[in-house]
Design a protein around this motif. Structure first.
Motif, PDB file in Angstrom:
ATOM      1  N   ILE A  66       0.874  -1.164   0.000  1.00  0.00           N
ATOM      2  CA  ILE A  66       0.000   0.000   0.000  1.00  0.00           C
ATOM      3  C   ILE A  66       0.912   1.214   0.000  1.00  0.00           C
ATOM      4  CG2 ILE A  66      -1.779   1.289   1.235  1.00  0.00           C
ATOM      5  CD1 ILE A  66      -2.661  -1.418   2.437  1.00  0.00           C
ATOM      6  N   ILE A  67       0.914   1.945  -1.089  1.00  0.00           N
ATOM      7  CA  ILE A  67       1.811   3.082  -1.256  1.00  0.00           C
ATOM      8  C   ILE A  67       1.229   4.341  -0.633  1.00  0.00           C
ATOM      9  CG2 ILE A  67       2.979   4.538  -2.979  1.00  0.00           C
ATOM     10  CD1 ILE A  67       4.006   1.633  -2.770  1.00  0.00           C
ATOM     11  N   ASP A  68      -0.088   4.498  -0.741  1.00  0.00           N
ATOM     12  CA  ASP A  68      -0.716   5.720  -0.261  1.00  0.00           C
ATOM     13  C   ASP A  68      -2.196   5.453  -0.021  1.00  0.00           C
ATOM     14  OD1 ASP A  68      -0.878   8.384   0.457  1.00  0.00           O
ATOM     15  OD2 ASP A  68      -1.015   9.127  -1.586  1.00  0.00           O
ATOM     16  N   ALA A  69      -2.746   6.099   0.984  1.00  0.00           N
ATOM     17  CA  ALA A  69      -4.187   6.071   1.247  1.00  0.00           C
ATOM     18  C   ALA A  69      -4.534   7.439   1.805  1.00  0.00           C
ATOM     19  CB  ALA A  69      -4.550   4.970   2.237  1.00  0.00           C
ATOM     20  N   LYS A  70      -5.212   8.233   1.003  1.00  0.00           N
ATOM     21  CA  LYS A  70      -5.528   9.590   1.455  1.00  0.00           C
ATOM     22  C   LYS A  70      -6.936   9.976   1.037  1.00  0.00           C
ATOM     23  CE  LYS A  70      -3.200  11.491  -2.566  1.00  0.00           C
ATOM     24  NZ  LYS A  70      -2.033  12.168  -3.033  1.00  0.00           N
ATOM     25  N   GLU A  71      -7.453  10.956   1.740  1.00  0.00           N
ATOM     26  CA  GLU A  71      -8.780  11.483   1.466  1.00  0.00           C
ATOM     27  C   GLU A  71      -8.605  12.806   0.735  1.00  0.00           C
ATOM     28  OE1 GLU A  71     -11.644  14.407   2.030  1.00  0.00           O
ATOM     29  OE2 GLU A  71     -10.320  14.250   3.743  1.00  0.00           O
ATOM     30  N   GLU A  72      -9.230  12.892  -0.417  1.00  0.00           N
ATOM     31  CA  GLU A  72      -9.217  14.131  -1.198  1.00  0.00           C
ATOM     32  C   GLU A  72     -10.601  14.354  -1.773  1.00  0.00           C
ATOM     33  OE1 GLU A  72      -6.212  13.805  -4.214  1.00  0.00           O
ATOM     34  OE2 GLU A  72      -4.677  14.644  -2.910  1.00  0.00           O
ATOM     35  N   PHE A  73     -11.114  15.549  -1.589  1.00  0.00           N
ATOM     36  CA  PHE A  73     -12.409  15.929  -2.151  1.00  0.00           C
ATOM     37  C   PHE A  73     -13.515  14.953  -1.756  1.00  0.00           C
ATOM     38  CE2 PHE A  73      -9.124  17.543  -5.074  1.00  0.00           C
ATOM     39  CZ  PHE A  73      -9.279  18.900  -4.798  1.00  0.00           C
ATOM     40  N   GLY A  74     -13.451  14.462  -0.500  1.00  0.00           N
ATOM     41  CA  GLY A  74     -14.488  13.593   0.016  1.00  0.00           C
ATOM     42  C   GLY A  74     -14.411  12.145  -0.422  1.00  0.00           C
ATOM     43  N   MET A  75     -13.322  11.761  -1.091  1.00  0.00           N
ATOM     44  CA  MET A  75     -13.184  10.377  -1.563  1.00  0.00           C
ATOM     45  C   MET A  75     -11.839   9.793  -1.131  1.00  0.00           C
ATOM     46  SD  MET A  75     -14.903  10.378  -5.372  1.00  0.00           S
ATOM     47  CE  MET A  75     -13.535  11.211  -6.112  1.00  0.00           C
ATOM     48  N   LEU A  76     -11.816   8.483  -1.008  1.00  0.00           N
ATOM     49  CA  LEU A  76     -10.604   7.749  -0.655  1.00  0.00           C
ATOM     50  C   LEU A  76      -9.808   7.444  -1.914  1.00  0.00           C
ATOM     51  CD1 LEU A  76      -8.805   6.075   1.264  1.00  0.00           C
ATOM     52  CD2 LEU A  76     -10.414   4.174   0.929  1.00  0.00           C
ATOM     53  N   HIS A  77      -8.558   7.806  -1.890  1.00  0.00           N
ATOM     54  CA  HIS A  77      -7.640   7.502  -2.987  1.00  0.00           C
ATOM     55  C   HIS A  77      -6.542   6.596  -2.417  1.00  0.00           C
ATOM     56  CE1 HIS A  77      -9.507  10.383  -5.693  1.00  0.00           C
ATOM     57  NE2 HIS A  77      -9.662  11.136  -4.609  1.00  0.00           N
ATOM     58  N   MET A  78      -6.632   5.318  -2.749  1.00  0.00           N
ATOM     59  CA  MET A  78      -5.672   4.334  -2.254  1.00  0.00           C
ATOM     60  C   MET A  78      -4.863   3.774  -3.414  1.00  0.00           C
ATOM     61  SD  MET A  78      -6.234   0.752  -0.154  1.00  0.00           S
ATOM     62  CE  MET A  78      -7.139   1.510   1.168  1.00  0.00           C
ATOM     63  N   ARG A  79      -3.542   3.824  -3.258  1.00  0.00           N
ATOM     64  CA  ARG A  79      -2.664   3.256  -4.291  1.00  0.00           C
ATOM     65  C   ARG A  79      -2.059   1.974  -3.744  1.00  0.00           C
ATOM     66  NH1 ARG A  79       1.767   6.392  -6.111  1.00  0.00           N
ATOM     67  NH2 ARG A  79       1.746   4.919  -7.818  1.00  0.00           N
ATOM     68  N   VAL A  80      -2.344   0.878  -4.432  1.00  0.00           N
ATOM     69  CA  VAL A  80      -1.854  -0.445  -4.059  1.00  0.00           C
ATOM     70  C   VAL A  80      -1.040  -0.977  -5.236  1.00  0.00           C
ATOM     71  CG1 VAL A  80      -2.518  -2.790  -3.399  1.00  0.00           C
ATOM     72  CG2 VAL A  80      -3.846  -0.828  -2.577  1.00  0.00           C
ATOM     73  N   ILE A  81       0.168  -1.452  -4.931  1.00  0.00           N
ATOM     74  CA  ILE A  81       1.087  -1.938  -5.964  1.00  0.00           C
ATOM     75  C   ILE A  81       1.224  -3.456  -5.857  1.00  0.00           C
ATOM     76  CG2 ILE A  81       3.478  -1.848  -6.821  1.00  0.00           C
ATOM     77  CD1 ILE A  81       2.006   0.807  -7.141  1.00  0.00           C
ATOM     78  N   ASP A  82       1.131  -4.136  -6.979  1.00  0.00           N
ATOM     79  CA  ASP A  82       1.465  -5.554  -7.067  1.00  0.00           C
ATOM     80  C   ASP A  82       2.932  -5.602  -7.470  1.00  0.00           C
ATOM     81  OD1 ASP A  82       2.006  -8.173  -7.941  1.00  0.00           O
ATOM     82  OD2 ASP A  82      -0.090  -8.484  -8.512  1.00  0.00           O
ATOM     83  N   GLU A  83       3.800  -5.900  -6.521  1.00  0.00           N
ATOM     84  CA  GLU A  83       5.248  -5.867  -6.767  1.00  0.00           C
ATOM     85  C   GLU A  83       5.697  -6.938  -7.753  1.00  0.00           C
ATOM     86  OE1 GLU A  83       6.816  -6.058  -2.815  1.00  0.00           O
ATOM     87  OE2 GLU A  83       6.610  -3.889  -2.547  1.00  0.00           O
ATOM     88  N   ARG A  84       4.970  -8.035  -7.803  1.00  0.00           N
ATOM     89  CA  ARG A  84       5.318  -9.096  -8.741  1.00  0.00           C
ATOM     90  C   ARG A  84       5.191  -8.599 -10.179  1.00  0.00           C
ATOM     91  NH1 ARG A  84       1.444 -12.905 -10.314  1.00  0.00           N
ATOM     92  NH2 ARG A  84       0.237 -11.838  -8.738  1.00  0.00           N
ATOM     93  N   LEU A  85       4.112  -7.826 -10.411  1.00  0.00           N
ATOM     94  CA  LEU A  85       3.876  -7.275 -11.747  1.00  0.00           C
ATOM     95  C   LEU A  85       4.519  -5.907 -11.938  1.00  0.00           C
ATOM     96  CD1 LEU A  85       0.087  -8.185 -12.078  1.00  0.00           C
ATOM     97  CD2 LEU A  85       2.057  -9.438 -12.997  1.00  0.00           C
TER      98      LEU A  85
END
Length: 149
Positions: A66-85
């Motif tokens: 999980i690279i980032d999980a933040k709230e912006e403009f009332g929504m959740l923006h979560m960045r998840v990386i598959d390291e294998r790919l």
């Protein structure tokens, strides 16, 4: 397997949130997910979103960050990386944004994106009324109940 919408919460979460988020972060970390701490200090009403994502990515936990999980403009923006790919799992990012746009940040009940007082939040009608009645710091303690804040 696609992510499915978790049930809406029944209301105020400030008393059970800390146990749920601590348990989730511990379980994800123990399973090998990197960056699970990114989920701490986020809106209490979105805990079921985090739990659903956690259960989903635990299946391939050793390859997930999980690279980032933040709230912006009332929504959740979560960045998840598959390291294998070596790339972001965009389905998770889009699912989190869509789910958070209809789930109250304070209570986890159905909500909508609202803007007032120079802020944008996803709130239920009840939370919106409280937002306008309570002092700001008191209201924000409902949204972000964590002592880590």
């Amino acid at each position: 397997m696609p992510l499915t919408r978790p049930p809406f919460e029944s209301g105020r979460l400030e008393f059970g949130y800390d146990v749920r988020i601590d348990t989730l972060i511990y379980a994800m970390t123990a399973a090998g997910v990197k960056g699970a701490e990114q989920l701490r200090d986020k809106p209490a009403g979105w805990i079921s979103i985090f739990e659903t994502v956690g259960a989903h990515i635990a299946k391939n936990a050793s390859n997930i960050s999980i690279i980032d999980a933040k709230e912006e403009f009332g929504m959740l923006h979560m960045r998840v990386i598959d390291e294998r790919l070596g790339r972001e799992i965009t389905d998770i990012r889009m699912w989190c944004a869509n789910e958070s746009a209809v789930r109250c940040m304070a209570f986890g009940t159905p909500g909508q994106i609202r803007s007032d007082h120079n802020w944008i939040m996803t709130l239920s009608d009840a939370a919106f009324d409280l937002r306008n009645e309570m002092p700001e710091e008191q209201f924000l303690s409902l949204v972000y109940p964590s002592p880590h804040r």
